[in-house]
Scaffold this active site. Structure first.
Site, PDB file in Angstrom:
ATOM      1  N   LYS A  99      34.534  27.346  53.114  1.00 29.03           N
ATOM      2  CA  LYS A  99      35.372  27.206  54.304  1.00 29.03           C
ATOM      3  C   LYS A  99      34.635  27.758  55.531  1.00 29.03           C
ATOM      4  O   LYS A  99      34.566  27.127  56.570  1.00 29.03           O
ATOM      5  CB  LYS A  99      36.694  27.943  54.073  1.00 29.03           C
ATOM      6  CG  LYS A  99      37.668  27.797  55.208  1.00 29.03           C
ATOM      7  CD  LYS A  99      38.966  28.518  54.931  1.00 29.03           C
ATOM      8  CE  LYS A  99      39.725  28.679  56.237  1.00 29.03           C
ATOM      9  NZ  LYS A  99      40.912  29.509  56.106  1.00 29.03           N
ATOM     10  N   GLU A 140      27.172  34.313  48.647  1.00 27.66           N
ATOM     11  CA  GLU A 140      26.879  33.702  47.345  1.00 27.66           C
ATOM     12  C   GLU A 140      26.597  32.204  47.495  1.00 27.66           C
ATOM     13  O   GLU A 140      25.641  31.665  46.925  1.00 27.66           O
ATOM     14  CB  GLU A 140      28.063  33.888  46.382  1.00 27.66           C
ATOM     15  CG  GLU A 140      28.313  35.316  45.938  1.00 27.66           C
ATOM     16  CD  GLU A 140      29.216  36.109  46.881  1.00 27.66           C
ATOM     17  OE1 GLU A 140      29.333  35.728  48.071  1.00 27.66           O
ATOM     18  OE2 GLU A 140      29.791  37.112  46.437  1.00 27.66           O
ATOM     19  N   GLY A 151      41.679  29.601  51.882  1.00 24.14           N
ATOM     20  CA  GLY A 151      40.777  29.197  50.794  1.00 24.14           C
ATOM     21  C   GLY A 151      41.496  29.075  49.450  1.00 24.14           C
ATOM     22  O   GLY A 151      41.323  28.099  48.724  1.00 24.14           O
ATOM     23  N   ARG A 152      42.330  30.051  49.128  1.00 27.37           N
ATOM     24  CA  ARG A 152      42.968  30.056  47.804  1.00 27.37           C
ATOM     25  C   ARG A 152      44.112  29.059  47.699  1.00 27.37           C
ATOM     26  O   ARG A 152      44.725  28.933  46.646  1.00 27.37           O
ATOM     27  CB  ARG A 152      43.414  31.475  47.445  1.00 27.37           C
ATOM     28  CG  ARG A 152      44.242  32.175  48.488  1.00 27.37           C
ATOM     29  CD  ARG A 152      44.366  33.671  48.182  1.00 27.37           C
ATOM     30  NE  ARG A 152      45.062  34.385  49.238  1.00 27.37           N
ATOM     31  CZ  ARG A 152      44.481  34.925  50.301  1.00 27.37           C
ATOM     32  NH1 ARG A 152      43.168  34.811  50.454  1.00 27.37           N
ATOM     33  NH2 ARG A 152      45.191  35.583  51.199  1.00 27.37           N
ATOM     34  N   GLU A 182      44.660  38.404  45.836  1.00 24.54           N
ATOM     35  CA  GLU A 182      44.048  38.384  47.167  1.00 24.54           C
ATOM     36  C   GLU A 182      45.135  38.213  48.235  1.00 24.54           C
ATOM     37  O   GLU A 182      45.010  38.702  49.347  1.00 24.54           O
ATOM     38  CB  GLU A 182      43.002  37.263  47.276  1.00 24.54           C
ATOM     39  CG  GLU A 182      42.093  37.421  48.480  1.00 24.54           C
ATOM     40  CD  GLU A 182      40.865  36.525  48.449  1.00 24.54           C
ATOM     41  OE1 GLU A 182      39.749  37.028  48.200  1.00 24.54           O
ATOM     42  OE2 GLU A 182      41.003  35.323  48.688  1.00 24.54           O
ATOM     43  N   HIS A 217      45.095  38.675  18.713  1.00 29.60           N
ATOM     44  CA  HIS A 217      44.202  39.397  17.799  1.00 29.60           C
ATOM     45  C   HIS A 217      43.257  40.296  18.589  1.00 29.60           C
ATOM     46  O   HIS A 217      42.205  40.684  18.081  1.00 29.60           O
ATOM     47  CB  HIS A 217      43.445  38.395  16.929  1.00 29.60           C
ATOM     48  CG  HIS A 217      44.395  37.516  16.168  1.00 29.60           C
ATOM     49  ND1 HIS A 217      44.949  37.899  14.969  1.00 29.60           N
ATOM     50  CD2 HIS A 217      44.948  36.326  16.489  1.00 29.60           C
ATOM     51  CE1 HIS A 217      45.783  36.951  14.550  1.00 29.60           C
ATOM     52  NE2 HIS A 217      45.811  35.995  15.468  1.00 29.60           N
ATOM     53  N   LYS A 272      31.414  43.323  51.556  1.00 27.29           N
ATOM     54  CA  LYS A 272      30.387  42.415  52.089  1.00 27.29           C
ATOM     55  C   LYS A 272      29.504  43.158  53.074  1.00 27.29           C
ATOM     56  O   LYS A 272      28.284  43.021  53.086  1.00 27.29           O
ATOM     57  CB  LYS A 272      31.046  41.239  52.824  1.00 27.29           C
ATOM     58  CG  LYS A 272      31.794  40.271  51.951  1.00 27.29           C
ATOM     59  CD  LYS A 272      32.293  39.114  52.830  1.00 27.29           C
ATOM     60  CE  LYS A 272      33.273  38.233  52.097  1.00 27.29           C
ATOM     61  NZ  LYS A 272      33.906  37.239  52.967  1.00 27.29           N
TER      62      LYS A 272
END
Ligand code: F6P
Length: 527
Positions: free
Chosen positions: A203, A209, A264-265, A350, A381, A493
């Protein structure tokens, strides 16, 4: 901050919390009239809230909160395009991406429409084989580069809907998110640049990254082809920052816009969802959007007592803030939904992992708890022992799908039986009468919601995910926080920048001693 308090308008609920603590879940579940009020179905998605720890009185008190907080007014403001994300001065209109905000400004709706038809044409060209690489070969592999909201929704849906019958052959889709070199090295391993297409989604077009991975992808491509002129045919970009993207080398016709009014999410419905479209095709993608739109309409119009996202939010907020549940386990009883907890982690944590209210005041009550999860039956388990006999207070969401496409009915029946049984054990527990068997004591009384999808189709999944988005918004209103910013992410960041330089040899003496020692240790031990 003690976090022992409840929000100011919760006084009636505080007394009710004490009452319900003394009421066994078995008693609550014995009242079938109550249970009926707590079961709701929309578009093939069935929500069973009956195993939540509420009685009729609490439900009425919770519904009163929607009036006190003007939830309906705030919802309408969001859907009409008011700038409800105050700290960033932005509208919140992801609903417009699936035509679920009919009162959103006409220009926005036009932009969405135009971008969607370009996107469908692009996907059709790739899937149909008319999109050609520099050597005139069709695309076989697509590498999606993006992180957080630019990754989690697409990967969840590509994997969840991979079983859908295909009218065309979908390309192999690979995801690269982490800056860890293993992620991109693994994705690129064995790929042929002639038949590989990269989709870079960011965005901001400034996320570290994605920048590092996109640059590595470009180098990989150029080292093998030597063709700078071919970048255009092999790289697609999705961003709000069209200028920075153009500098990277994307051709204008291969750039798809995003807008500030989409978080973004909340963006999988936009061009961010291109890999989903590539996986499932235009018809199924339209069904995904239609499912979400059904949820939008329901959210906008249903009475609070029947409104699924509002009820889900009231109950989740009650669990956290009044009952002190400090984690939410999302247990997918369907392997295709293995990535659902990861997606919801970003969406919920977030958005609502906040400790400052909309007026900038520190909160003294709990907001979003830690969300985690995994797949049943595997988890039974592993960590379910703690769920049944540990000392943590938590709530759980169990997700099941009534029908699956595999022709092995016995497997599916066992899967469903276990999902239902786990919810039952979490609610009712087990109290051994024999004093010698106290090690078998299971306390129960853990609140849970069971979601059953008729089948795992795009329509149902669209509806479910949009309900989750609306639940997040409602919880933000109930807690009086801004669900649409994420300032906490910025600190890490900022701190990483000088550390990167110090690992490269710059002076680290200004760092605190613990940080300095780690930098020194790593500098010495890196060959
Ligand atoms: O840093 C967190 C975050 O900003 C998320 O909110 C976002 O989805 C992700 O990073 C990726 O951001 P972008 O799409 O701008 O690369």
């Amino acid at each position: 901050m003690t976090l022992a308090n409840t929000p100011p308008h919760w006084s009636a609920l505080t007394a009710s919390a004490a009452r319900i603590e003394a009421t066994p879940s078995a008693t609550l579940l014995g009242d079938d009239e109550r249970n009926k009020d707590l079961r709701h179905t929309l578009a093939g998605c069935h929500f069973d809230f009956s195993r939540q720890r509420v009685d009729g009185q609490i439900l009425r008190e919770l519904l009163e909160l929607t009036r006190v907080t003007d939830l309906a007014g705030k919802r309408d403001a969001m859907l009409a395009g008011e700038k409800i994300n105050a700290s960033e001065g932005r509208e919140v209109l992801h609903t417009a991406l699936r035509d679920g905000a009919p009162n959103a400004p006409a220009l926005m709706r036009e932009q969405v429409e135009q971008t969607r038809s370009r996107l469908y044409a692009c996907a059709e060209a790739i899937r149909g084989g008319s999109w050609r690489g520099y050597s005139n070969r069709a695309i076989k592999d697509v590498v999606h580069i993006g992180i957080g909201g630019s990754h989690l929704g697409p990967e969840l849906l590509v994997k969840a809907l991979a079983h859908l019958p295909q009218s065309q052959v979908a390309p192999n889709i690979h995801f690269v998110a982490n800056v860890d070199a293993q992620d991109i090295s693994h994705a690129l391993d064995g790929l042929n640049p002639e038949t590989t297409l990269f989709i870079v989604v960011s965005k901001s077009f400034g996320t570290l990254e994605t920048q590092v991975n996109a640059a590595s992808a470009r180098s990989w491509f150029l080292e093998r082809t030597g063709r700078t002129d071919a970048i255009a045919q092999h790289f697609i970009g999705v961003t709000t920052n069209l200028q920075a993207a153009a500098e990277f080398g994307f051709a204008a016709e291969n750039l798809f816009p995003l807008w500030d009014w989409v978080g973004g999410r909340f963006s999988l419905w936009s061009a961010v969802g291109l890999p989903i479209l590539l996986q499932i095709g235009a018809q199924a993608f339209s069904q995904l959007l239609a499912g979400a739109q059904t949820a939008d309409e329901h959210f906008a119009s249903a009475e609070a007592a029947q409104n699924i996202p509002i009820l889900a939010a009231l109950l989740a907020t009650w669990n956290t803030t009044a009952l002190g549940c400090n984690s939410l386990a999302v247990l997918s009883y369907d392997q295709r939904l293995a990535l659902l907890p990861d997606f919801l982690q970003q969406l919920e944590m977030e958005s609502n992992g906040k400790s400052v209210d909309t007026n900038g005041q520190q909160l003294d009550y709990r907001t979003m708890q830690i969300l985690w999860g995994g797949c049943g039956t595997n988890g039974q388990h592993a960590y379910h022992q703690l769920l049944h006999q540990g000392t943590s207070r938590f709530a759980a969401d169990l997700i099941m799908v009534a029908n699956d496409p595999w022709e092995r009915q016995e497997h599916h029946q066992w899967l469903l039986a276990n999902g239902i049984a786990q919810g039952q054990a979490l609610a009712i527990g087990h109290r051994p009468t024999d004093p010698g068997e106290q090690h078998k004591y299971v306390g129960g009384q853990h609140p849970s919601t069971t979601v059953v999808l008729d089948e795992l189709g795009p329509h149902q999944l669209g509806c479910l995910l949009a309900i989750c988005e609306h639940k997040v918004f409602c919880q933000g209103v109930l807690w009086n926080i801004n669900s649409f910013d994420q300032w906490g992410v910025e600190l890490g960041k900022k701190l990483a920048l000088p550390i990167f330089a110090q690992l490269e040899g710059q002076d680290s003496s200004a760092q605190d001693p613990a940080t300095r020692r780690l930098i020194e240790y790593l500098s010495i031990n890196r060959s």
